[in-house]
Write an enzyme that holds these catalytic residues in place. Structure first.
Site, PDB file in Angstrom:
ATOM      1  N   ARG A   1       0.839  -1.194   0.000  1.00 50.40           N
ATOM      2  CA  ARG A   1       0.000   0.000   0.000  1.00 50.40           C
ATOM      3  C   ARG A   1       0.878   1.250   0.000  1.00 50.40           C
ATOM      4  O   ARG A   1       2.012   1.232   0.480  1.00 50.40           O
ATOM      5  CB  ARG A   1      -0.919   0.027   1.221  1.00 50.40           C
ATOM      6  CG  ARG A   1      -1.865  -1.167   1.335  1.00 50.40           C
ATOM      7  CD  ARG A   1      -2.707  -1.043   2.597  1.00 50.40           C
ATOM      8  NE  ARG A   1      -3.676  -2.120   2.711  1.00 50.40           N
ATOM      9  CZ  ARG A   1      -3.480  -3.241   3.402  1.00 50.40           C
ATOM     10  NH1 ARG A   1      -2.317  -3.429   4.035  1.00 50.40           N
ATOM     11  NH2 ARG A   1      -4.413  -4.168   3.470  1.00 50.40           N
TER      12      ARG A   1
ATOM     13  N   HIS B   1      -3.989  -8.949   4.577  1.00 48.99           N
ATOM     14  CA  HIS B   1      -5.450  -8.947   4.680  1.00 48.99           C
ATOM     15  C   HIS B   1      -5.892  -9.757   5.890  1.00 48.99           C
ATOM     16  O   HIS B   1      -5.304 -10.798   6.193  1.00 48.99           O
ATOM     17  CB  HIS B   1      -6.093  -9.540   3.421  1.00 48.99           C
ATOM     18  CG  HIS B   1      -6.079  -8.610   2.256  1.00 48.99           C
ATOM     19  ND1 HIS B   1      -5.917  -9.034   0.951  1.00 48.99           N
ATOM     20  CD2 HIS B   1      -6.184  -7.256   2.176  1.00 48.99           C
ATOM     21  CE1 HIS B   1      -5.939  -7.995   0.145  1.00 48.99           C
ATOM     22  NE2 HIS B   1      -6.102  -6.913   0.854  1.00 48.99           N
TER      23      HIS B   1
ATOM     24  N   TYR C   1      -8.224 -12.514  -6.013  1.00 53.10           N
ATOM     25  CA  TYR C   1      -7.024 -12.489  -6.847  1.00 53.10           C
ATOM     26  C   TYR C   1      -6.731 -13.871  -7.430  1.00 53.10           C
ATOM     27  O   TYR C   1      -6.264 -13.987  -8.560  1.00 53.10           O
ATOM     28  CB  TYR C   1      -5.824 -11.993  -6.041  1.00 53.10           C
ATOM     29  CG  TYR C   1      -5.902 -10.518  -5.723  1.00 53.10           C
ATOM     30  CD1 TYR C   1      -6.020  -9.578  -6.749  1.00 53.10           C
ATOM     31  CD2 TYR C   1      -5.874 -10.068  -4.407  1.00 53.10           C
ATOM     32  CE1 TYR C   1      -6.106  -8.222  -6.461  1.00 53.10           C
ATOM     33  CE2 TYR C   1      -5.947  -8.712  -4.117  1.00 53.10           C
ATOM     34  CZ  TYR C   1      -6.065  -7.795  -5.142  1.00 53.10           C
ATOM     35  OH  TYR C   1      -6.157  -6.456  -4.871  1.00 53.10           O
TER      36      TYR C   1
ATOM     37  N   ARG D   1      -0.688  -2.377  -6.627  1.00 56.43           N
ATOM     38  CA  ARG D   1      -0.868  -3.422  -5.610  1.00 56.43           C
ATOM     39  C   ARG D   1      -1.721  -4.555  -6.177  1.00 56.43           C
ATOM     40  O   ARG D   1      -1.446  -5.740  -5.936  1.00 56.43           O
ATOM     41  CB  ARG D   1      -1.506  -2.829  -4.360  1.00 56.43           C
ATOM     42  CG  ARG D   1      -1.863  -3.823  -3.259  1.00 56.43           C
ATOM     43  CD  ARG D   1      -2.268  -3.052  -2.012  1.00 56.43           C
ATOM     44  NE  ARG D   1      -3.059  -3.849  -1.089  1.00 56.43           N
ATOM     45  CZ  ARG D   1      -2.554  -4.663  -0.163  1.00 56.43           C
ATOM     46  NH1 ARG D   1      -1.245  -4.823  -0.065  1.00 56.43           N
ATOM     47  NH2 ARG D   1      -3.339  -5.325   0.660  1.00 56.43           N
TER      48      ARG D   1
ATOM     49  N   HIS E   1      -2.630   2.717  -6.460  1.00 54.77           N
ATOM     50  CA  HIS E   1      -3.084   1.518  -5.755  1.00 54.77           C
ATOM     51  C   HIS E   1      -3.263   0.332  -6.706  1.00 54.77           C
ATOM     52  O   HIS E   1      -3.233  -0.825  -6.281  1.00 54.77           O
ATOM     53  CB  HIS E   1      -4.388   1.797  -5.010  1.00 54.77           C
ATOM     54  CG  HIS E   1      -4.784   0.715  -4.050  1.00 54.77           C
ATOM     55  ND1 HIS E   1      -4.131   0.500  -2.856  1.00 54.77           N
ATOM     56  CD2 HIS E   1      -5.763  -0.235  -4.117  1.00 54.77           C
ATOM     57  CE1 HIS E   1      -4.685  -0.523  -2.229  1.00 54.77           C
ATOM     58  NE2 HIS E   1      -5.674  -0.983  -2.965  1.00 54.77           N
TER      59      HIS E   1
END
Length: 383
Positions: free
Chosen positions: A216, A350, A359, A327, A324
């Site tokens: 991030r 996460h 993902y 990422r 972002h």
């Protein structure tokens, strides 16, 4: 000590002071005393009769509950929400976001001025219609509206816990669900290299790590020399930077937990070179400082970073690309490289597996597209 005068309902006793006290056992099997003592016995009996009448009419509530109800009638939703925002144990950036919801989407509405205890589902539905109408046509309107609604639902949930409401009036199905409003086309490794080359030398590595380590923005801006292995192999994510009214706020990472991120081997030398050329000698020196010369600057200003990023993305014709999104690219690459769901979850920081699963599914879909392109290269000929 006084002596109780027993009655069909409750009792009255004369205290040594000469005043009278009334008591009774309520429907909840708890003994209750009058809110005060009385000089006249008839006044104490009158209070008992009024309590008995409430029980007979099936509208009795405990005295504590009645006080709470009175509070709910005098305290407006806006006042309660304001106190809730102030007392909530959240990061400074989250608190600022909540205050924005209150100021922009709530204060001044009819719902905001209503007593907390009188709000109904219909009242919330009317407010929600106003919010949607106000944001109609805005690109991020639906996402922001969902977050505002989720915030208000949590506020009312606290009001229920505080006894100000019997039931949460935020019951509009799907109103608090955030849906992705834009399709992300992740950049390729070659595009990331071009983007990095378009940044100032002191910020080039920031773009590279944002993609290949799926970090991030705030995590990168919070990195210090002590958070990087000297050989460039590992990064220790110990803090995150957010901006509140343009000022940087350093806190724990977004997930609230520290983590270690392995740097792909092909980048080790670039990390070591950056440490030598752009980072001060002290252990607390920022990896990405606000000035190039002397390496004594503070945290990079968000507007400065945005300015350089916009210039870099224009060079590859990707005005749609956000920082972002790098990422997202790194997450996709890691999933394509064979990372498991728990591995992705740890690498990305996460708390739940939901994002990692997204993902994984996206990587699977991407692999199908790759296979199709391979067939195109073969010209459709069978081996």
């Amino acid at each position: 000590m006084g002596t109780d005068e027993r009655r069909r309902f409750g009792s009255v006793r004369k205290l040594p002071s000469g005043r009278y006290q009334a008591r009774y056992i309520g429907p909840d099997a708890v003994r209750y005393s009058g809110p005060r003592t009385w000089a006249a016995k008839d006044d104490a009996l009158g209070w008992l009769r009024s309590e008995e009448r409430l029980i007979e009419m099936d509208v009795w509530k405990s005295p504590d509950r009645r006080q709470t109800t009175e509070r709910a009638r005098s305290l407006t939703v806006a006042e309660y929400a304001r106190r809730w925002n102030e007392q909530r144990a959240v990061k400074a950036s989250t608190r600022a976001q909540y205050q924005s919801y209150l100021r922009v989407h709530f204060e001044g509405t009819e719902l905001a001025d209503m007593p907390v205890g009188e709000v109904t589902v219909a009242d919330v539905r009317e407010w929600w219609a106003e919010v949607r109408d106000t944001s109609a046509g805005k690109s991020d309107g639906a996402t922001r509206n969902a977050r505002v609604y989720a915030w208000l639902r949590t506020v009312f949930e606290s009001a229920v816990e505080d006894g100000l409401l019997d039931r949460n009036p935020c019951r509009i199905k799907g109103a608090g669900v955030t849906k992705r409003q834009r399709t992300i086309t992740v950049p390729s490794p070659a595009e990331v290299s071009t983007l990095a080359d378009g940044m100032p030398d002191r910020l080039r590595l920031l773009v590279v790590l944002a993609a290949w380590c799926a970090m991030r923005r705030g995590e990168l801006l919070g990195l210090r020399r002590m958070d990087v292995e000297p050989d460039g192999s590992l990064l220790y994510v110990r803090r995150g930077v957010t901006f509140v009214k343009g000022q940087p706020v350093v806190d724990t990472p977004k997930s609230g937990r520290e983590r270690t991120v392995a740097v792909p081997p092909h980048l080790h030398a670039a990390v070591v070179e950056h440490l030598g050329e752009h980072v001060g000698k002290g252990r607390a020196a920022l990896v990405f400082a606000s000035v190039a010369e002397g390496n004594v600057g503070g945290i990079v200003d968000e507007w400065t970073l945005r300015y350089h990023w916009q210039a870099a993305r224009e060079k590859i014709g990707r005005d749609d690309l956000r920082l972002h999104d790098l990422r997202h690219a790194g997450s996709m690459w890691a999933a394509s490289a064979g990372a498991t769901v728990p591995e992705l979850q740890r690498r990305l920081g996460h708390q739940s597996t939901a994002a990692a699963l997204r993902y994984m599914h996206a990587a699977e879909s991407s692999d199908v597209a790759i296979a199709a392109r391979l067939s195109e290269l073969a010209g459709g000929d069978a081996p």
